[in-house]
Design a protein around this motif. Structure first.
Motif, PDB file in Angstrom:
ATOM      1  N   GLN A 112      16.057   4.121 -14.037  1.00 15.79           N
ATOM      2  CA  GLN A 112      14.664   4.578 -14.042  1.00 15.79           C
ATOM      3  C   GLN A 112      13.982   4.220 -12.720  1.00 15.79           C
ATOM      4  O   GLN A 112      13.226   5.006 -12.170  1.00 15.79           O
ATOM      5  N   LYS A 113      14.268   3.040 -12.213  1.00 10.77           N
ATOM      6  CA  LYS A 113      13.697   2.624 -10.924  1.00 10.77           C
ATOM      7  C   LYS A 113      14.203   3.536  -9.797  1.00 10.77           C
ATOM      8  O   LYS A 113      13.442   3.916  -8.910  1.00 10.77           O
ATOM      9  N   LEU A 114      15.474   3.888  -9.849  1.00 13.71           N
ATOM     10  CA  LEU A 114      16.022   4.810  -8.856  1.00 13.71           C
ATOM     11  C   LEU A 114      15.347   6.174  -8.954  1.00 13.71           C
ATOM     12  O   LEU A 114      15.021   6.786  -7.927  1.00 13.71           O
ATOM     13  N   LYS A 163       0.830  -1.208   0.000  1.00 14.59           N
ATOM     14  CA  LYS A 163       0.000   0.000   0.000  1.00 14.59           C
ATOM     15  C   LYS A 163       0.864   1.258   0.000  1.00 14.59           C
ATOM     16  O   LYS A 163       0.506   2.259  -0.589  1.00 14.59           O
ATOM     17  N   PHE A 164       1.977   1.195   0.653  1.00 12.76           N
ATOM     18  CA  PHE A 164       2.919   2.303   0.740  1.00 12.76           C
ATOM     19  C   PHE A 164       3.730   2.298  -0.554  1.00 12.76           C
ATOM     20  O   PHE A 164       4.617   1.483  -0.745  1.00 12.76           O
ATOM     21  N   ARG A 165       3.423   3.179  -1.495  1.00  4.75           N
ATOM     22  CA  ARG A 165       3.909   3.113  -2.874  1.00  4.75           C
ATOM     23  C   ARG A 165       5.434   3.116  -3.001  1.00  4.75           C
ATOM     24  O   ARG A 165       5.983   2.374  -3.809  1.00  4.75           O
ATOM     25  N   VAL A 166       6.124   3.926  -2.230  1.00  3.29           N
ATOM     26  CA  VAL A 166       7.582   3.974  -2.365  1.00  3.29           C
ATOM     27  C   VAL A 166       8.201   2.632  -1.980  1.00  3.29           C
ATOM     28  O   VAL A 166       9.184   2.198  -2.587  1.00  3.29           O
ATOM     29  N   ILE A 167       7.611   1.949  -1.019  1.00  2.00           N
ATOM     30  CA  ILE A 167       8.103   0.618  -0.636  1.00  2.00           C
ATOM     31  C   ILE A 167       7.948  -0.343  -1.804  1.00  2.00           C
ATOM     32  O   ILE A 167       8.833  -1.160  -2.070  1.00  2.00           O
ATOM     33  N   LYS A 179      21.960   7.729  -4.329  1.00  2.00           N
ATOM     34  CA  LYS A 179      23.062   8.333  -5.093  1.00  2.00           C
ATOM     35  C   LYS A 179      24.279   7.403  -5.126  1.00  2.00           C
ATOM     36  O   LYS A 179      24.970   7.321  -6.138  1.00  2.00           O
ATOM     37  N   VAL A 180      24.523   6.683  -4.029  1.00  2.37           N
ATOM     38  CA  VAL A 180      25.616   5.701  -3.996  1.00  2.37           C
ATOM     39  C   VAL A 180      25.312   4.564  -4.969  1.00  2.37           C
ATOM     40  O   VAL A 180      26.191   4.141  -5.735  1.00  2.37           O
ATOM     41  N   ILE A 182      13.319   8.258  -6.031  1.00  6.66           N
ATOM     42  CA  ILE A 182      13.711   9.629  -5.639  1.00  6.66           C
ATOM     43  C   ILE A 182      12.513  10.571  -5.750  1.00  6.66           C
ATOM     44  O   ILE A 182      12.327  11.427  -4.890  1.00  6.66           O
ATOM     45  N   LYS A 183      11.702  10.423  -6.793  1.00  9.08           N
ATOM     46  CA  LYS A 183      10.522  11.287  -6.944  1.00  9.08           C
ATOM     47  C   LYS A 183       9.583  11.141  -5.754  1.00  9.08           C
ATOM     48  O   LYS A 183       9.100  12.133  -5.211  1.00  9.08           O
ATOM     49  N   TYR A 184       9.323   9.908  -5.356  1.00  9.18           N
ATOM     50  CA  TYR A 184       8.430   9.683  -4.228  1.00  9.18           C
ATOM     51  C   TYR A 184       9.024  10.182  -2.917  1.00  9.18           C
ATOM     52  O   TYR A 184       8.318  10.780  -2.098  1.00  9.18           O
TER      53      TYR A 184
END
Length: 113
Positions: free
Chosen positions: A97-99, A5-9, A72-73, A103-105
């Motif tokens: 792209q996944k990174l 449910k937690f989208r960034v996860i 970033k690492v 980062i956006k979220y």
């Protein structure tokens, strides 16, 4: 895979699966880079869960900034892998792209605070 449910996860879990798949045939002499990438992806998952449950806003901001620095690492290590021709351009962009999505979220989460 369980839908989170937690989208960034969810994005981080997808990154972990992609890293495992895309870095499967890494040369043995460069295993340190691969292991570092994997460790950092698991670290951002753990830090994200911690940031989600903490009530302290300053701690939450610090944790979110820590996630960004870990990303970033990972990006640096993926770039290094690409430069050394350990991964293809296609794999590099796919993981990048996944990174970017993560980062956006995270950035949106920080702005919301």
């Amino acid at each position: 895979m369980k839908e989170e449910k937690f989208r960034v996860i969810q994005f981080i879990r997808e990154l972990i699966l992609a890293v495992d798949k895309e870095l499967e045939n890494y040369p043995k002499k460069e295993l340190e880079i691969k292991n570092r990438i994997r460790t950092c992806t698991y670290d951002i998952l753990e830090i994200s869960y911690e940031a989600n449950v903490t009530e302290n806003i300053e701690l939450k901001k610090n944790l979110l900034n820590k996630i960004i620095s870990k990303i970033k690492v990972i990006d640096f290590l993926l770039n290094l892998s690409y430069d050394k021709k350990l991964i293809t351009e296609k794999k590099y962009y796919k993981l990048g792209q996944k990174l970017d999505d993560i980062i956006k979220y995270i950035s949106g989460w920080l702005k919301k605070l």
